[in-house]
Design an enzyme around this catalytic site. Structure first.
Site, PDB file in Angstrom:
ATOM      1  N   ASP A   5       8.063  10.349  -9.964  1.00  0.00           N
ATOM      2  CA  ASP A   5       8.082   9.648  -8.476  1.00  0.00           C
ATOM      3  C   ASP A   5       9.134   8.247  -8.853  1.00  0.00           C
ATOM      4  O   ASP A   5       8.719   7.508  -8.249  1.00  0.00           O
ATOM      5  CB  ASP A   5       6.764   9.204  -8.222  1.00  0.00           C
ATOM      6  CG  ASP A   5       6.853   8.912  -6.537  1.00  0.00           C
ATOM      7  OD1 ASP A   5       7.772   9.488  -6.021  1.00  0.00           O
ATOM      8  OD2 ASP A   5       5.767   8.401  -6.177  1.00  0.00           O
TER       9      ASP A   5
ATOM     10  N   GLY B  94      -2.657   4.428  -3.269  1.00  0.00           N
ATOM     11  CA  GLY B  94      -3.577   3.288  -3.159  1.00  0.00           C
ATOM     12  C   GLY B  94      -3.054   2.055  -2.652  1.00  0.00           C
ATOM     13  O   GLY B  94      -1.889   1.925  -2.132  1.00  0.00           O
TER      14      GLY B  94
ATOM     15  N   ALA C 244       0.751  -1.215   0.101  1.00  0.00           N
ATOM     16  CA  ALA C 244      -0.051  -0.115  -0.085  1.00  0.00           C
ATOM     17  C   ALA C 244       0.816   1.133   0.098  1.00  0.00           C
ATOM     18  O   ALA C 244       2.003   1.136   0.512  1.00  0.00           O
ATOM     19  CB  ALA C 244      -0.801   0.004   1.202  1.00  0.00           C
TER      20      ALA C 244
END
Length: 626
Positions: A146, A36, A32
């Protein structure tokens, strides 16, 4: 570091986890994050896949959904050897999700945390694979944004880059603007941390960070609070003290503070091959240390089996109404009630208004039905359509439908013995009181009209009742004043706004003006401005005298929409706008406008500008006082 089996690689589903997503039965939880939760599932042919279910907070944001759809479409075009391909998705469901091929290997973050830093050759092979992955990703028009050790998986034949482009879908949405950060501070580029500028060179900086992290075992900008790490990235040099000498040229170039000084991805690959010396770089089964390779084998062996498909549920038994009379001797019921007597509720007595229920008499009599009459239908054919429409005891004969849609069951009252039973005449019908009902209805209507008339304002009594014309009614406000009526909009097409210029909505027509300010700021006090930072190339569409709201595709720019939306911001990056994008502008002076973006100047034009269409409602609200 220990090479013991890693606990919790595949976590069992919890009570709040779904069992099925998009038709895929979930087998385990893989992890997680901020965006999400990731689950393990299988294709119908048995291939494992990873399904990322987006957090409901993002799914409820219309702007996120629009961006997520764009990013998924772009990601589906990425089919590189060092990426996990997208194989399925749902961007429009209640909770968006994305399915990619499952990579049976640990992330770089997990491998370094459990087994320590990688040897230099493994780092070079890692950097080459990530560079090839970024080449394909950038070729699809995506900047990862990212890229970090957790988003680089180590497979037996090389690295895999995952989650490319998803961070852009969440960037600058209503959720991220209220404190949910997308992007890991320790691996951001200086321009990303200071001004939010994102280019392919941003990913090259992250690649250098990843290579140094893999070789040293920690971030070269240290740990600690996010703001402290970001300050060091923007203002201080990285700590390369523990970096092997052969990796310094690669890492130093990638970590250049100026994006223009960073190498292109082809140069990154060339620097890696140069650092490898005489032995060429080739991905293979031995590219990782034995301990890390063992964790890959461990994951393959522990891979949970596909979740079994549950057997189909049996059809719900259909309730059968039985008679209050006991069956005749020797009578054997057939059908669903006989097959599963415990599953169907029965009515102990027929409702008082219903026709009598027919039972099977033991001996023929005057009311005995013909052969076959009243016999339950064969198995699988219900004798009663539903609970809302109970059987009236004559399933084989057509009968008139009752005059009411839903029968009401009244409490049984005193009846003459024998009524409703076989051999007795039916109960007499109760007399109808239609005259009394009509009289009461008329009286009630007259009284209601009288009360309604007494509540109407005096101005409407005996008049037309028409309201004043205008965008909204001008009704009386407390204190005797009238509410402000909506002004008529004025429209201006094709306004070119040069860089570092501003507009005032009160001007007719609005003309771009250059507002000189301290520190090179050209837009202080403007209702709208277009600003471009010549150093970082940062382009902003903003307001220094109000608030902005970027509308999504489902929202149509209007006065009502701009009054209702609340996703306020003061600046919007031009990379968020496409031709036709609409922005609500709410000026502190009380003016409201819808600005429609119509594009920007071409690369070969001598000056930079953006083109806007404006629809302005001047003095639509009270001006805010300083």
């Amino acid at each position: 570091m220990s090479s013991a089996p890693s606990p919790g690689i595949f976590q069992p589903l919890k009570a709040d986890d779904p069992e099925v997503v998009g038709g895929y039965r979930l087998a385990a939880v893989l992890g997680a994050g901020g965006m999400g939760k990731v689950y393990l599932s299988y294709t119908p042919g048995g291939r494992p896949i990873a399904i990322k279910v987006i957090r409901s907070e993002f799914g409820e944001d219309p702007e996120f959904r629009r961006r997520f759809q764009q990013e998924v479409r772009s990601a589906e075009r990425v089919q590189g050897l060092y990426t996990a391909p997208v194989i399925d998705s749902d961007t429009e469901g209640a909770q968006p999700w994305l399915a990619t091929a499952y990579v049976p290997g640990p992330s770089l973050a997990h491998a370094v945390a459990h087994h320590g830093a990688l040897p230099p050759r493994s780092v070079l092979l890692l950097a080459v694979g990530v560079a090839e992955a970024l080449t394909v990703i950038h070729g699809a028009g995506i900047v990862h944004r990212d890229l970090k050790p957790a988003n680089v998986l180590l497979a037996s034949d090389g690295p895999r880059v995952i989650d490319f482009g998803i961070a852009r879908a969440a960037d600058t949405t209503a959720l991220t603007s209220t404190g949910v950060s997308i992007g890991t501070p320790a691996f951001m580029a200086p321009e990303q941390a200071s001004a939010g500028t994102i280019t392919p060179a941003t990913d090259v900086f992250a690649l250098g960070q990843i290579a140094a992290f893999a070789a040293i075992g920690s971030s070269v900008y240290g740990d600690g609070p996010s703001h402290a790490v970001l300050y060091r990235i923007v203002h201080e040099a990285p700590d390369l003290g523990g970096l092997p000498e052969e990796l310094r040229p690669l890492v130093t170039r990638c970590l250049s503070r100026d994006p223009a000084d960073r190498p292109a991805l082809t140069e990154v690959i060339a620097l890696c091959n140069e650092a490898a010396g005489t032995e060429p770089l080739r991905q293979g089964e031995d590219w990782l240390p034995r301990a890390v390779a063992g964790s890959i084998t461990e994951r393959v062996q522990l891979l949970p089996a596909p979740a079994p498909t549950p057997p189909p549920r049996p059809a719900a038994p259909v309730p059968t109404e039985v008679s209050a009379q006991p069956p005749a001797p020797g009578y054997t019921p057939t059908g669903l009630a006989a097959a599963a007597p415990h599953a169907a509720p029965t009515h102990a007595a027929a409702p008082t208004h219903a026709a009598p229920t027919q039972a099977a008499p033991a001996q023929p009599g005057p009311n005995t039905p013909p052969p076959g009459y009243g016999t339950p239908p064969p198995y699988g054919q219900p004798t009663q359509p539903s609970y809302q429409q109970p059987s009236y005891g004559y399933p084989q004969q057509p009968r008139p439908q009752p005059a009411y849609a839903q029968p009401t069951y009244s409490q049984p009252g005193p009846t003459q013995p024998g009524w409703g039973q076989p051999g007795y005449p039916p109960a007499p019908a109760k007399p109808k009181r239609t005259g009394l009902i009509v009289t009461l209805s008329v009286v009630g209507a007259v009284i209601g009209l009288a009360v309604l008339g007494s509540l109407l304002p005096d101005s409407d009594k005996g008049g037309t009742g028409a309201q004043p014309k205008g965008g909204s009614s001008a009704s009386a406000a407390p204190g005797g004043s009238e509410q402000r009526t909506d002004p008529q909009p004025v429209a201006y097409k094709g306004i070119d706004v040069p860089e570092n210029h501003q507009l005032m909505l009160a001007d007719n027509p609005p003309r771009p003006a250059k507002k000189e300010g301290g520190g090179g700021v050209m837009y202080d006090g403007g209702d709208l401005y277009y600003y471009r930072d010549s150093m970082f190339g940062d382009e902003k569409f903003g307001s220094a005298n109000g608030k902005l709201v970027l509308l999504n595709n489902a929202e149509k720019g209007s006065l009502e929409t701009c009054r209702a939306v609340t996703r306020f911001t003061e600046k919007i990056g031009l990379d968020q706008l496409t031709d036709g994008s609409q922005v609500c502008v709410l000026s502190d002076a009380g003016h409201i406008a819808v600005a429609t973006f119509r594009g920007r100047s071409g690369a070969k034009e001598p000056s930079r500008y953006i083109t806007l269409d404006l629809q302005i409602w001047r003095n639509a609200e009270e001006a805010k006082k300083d």
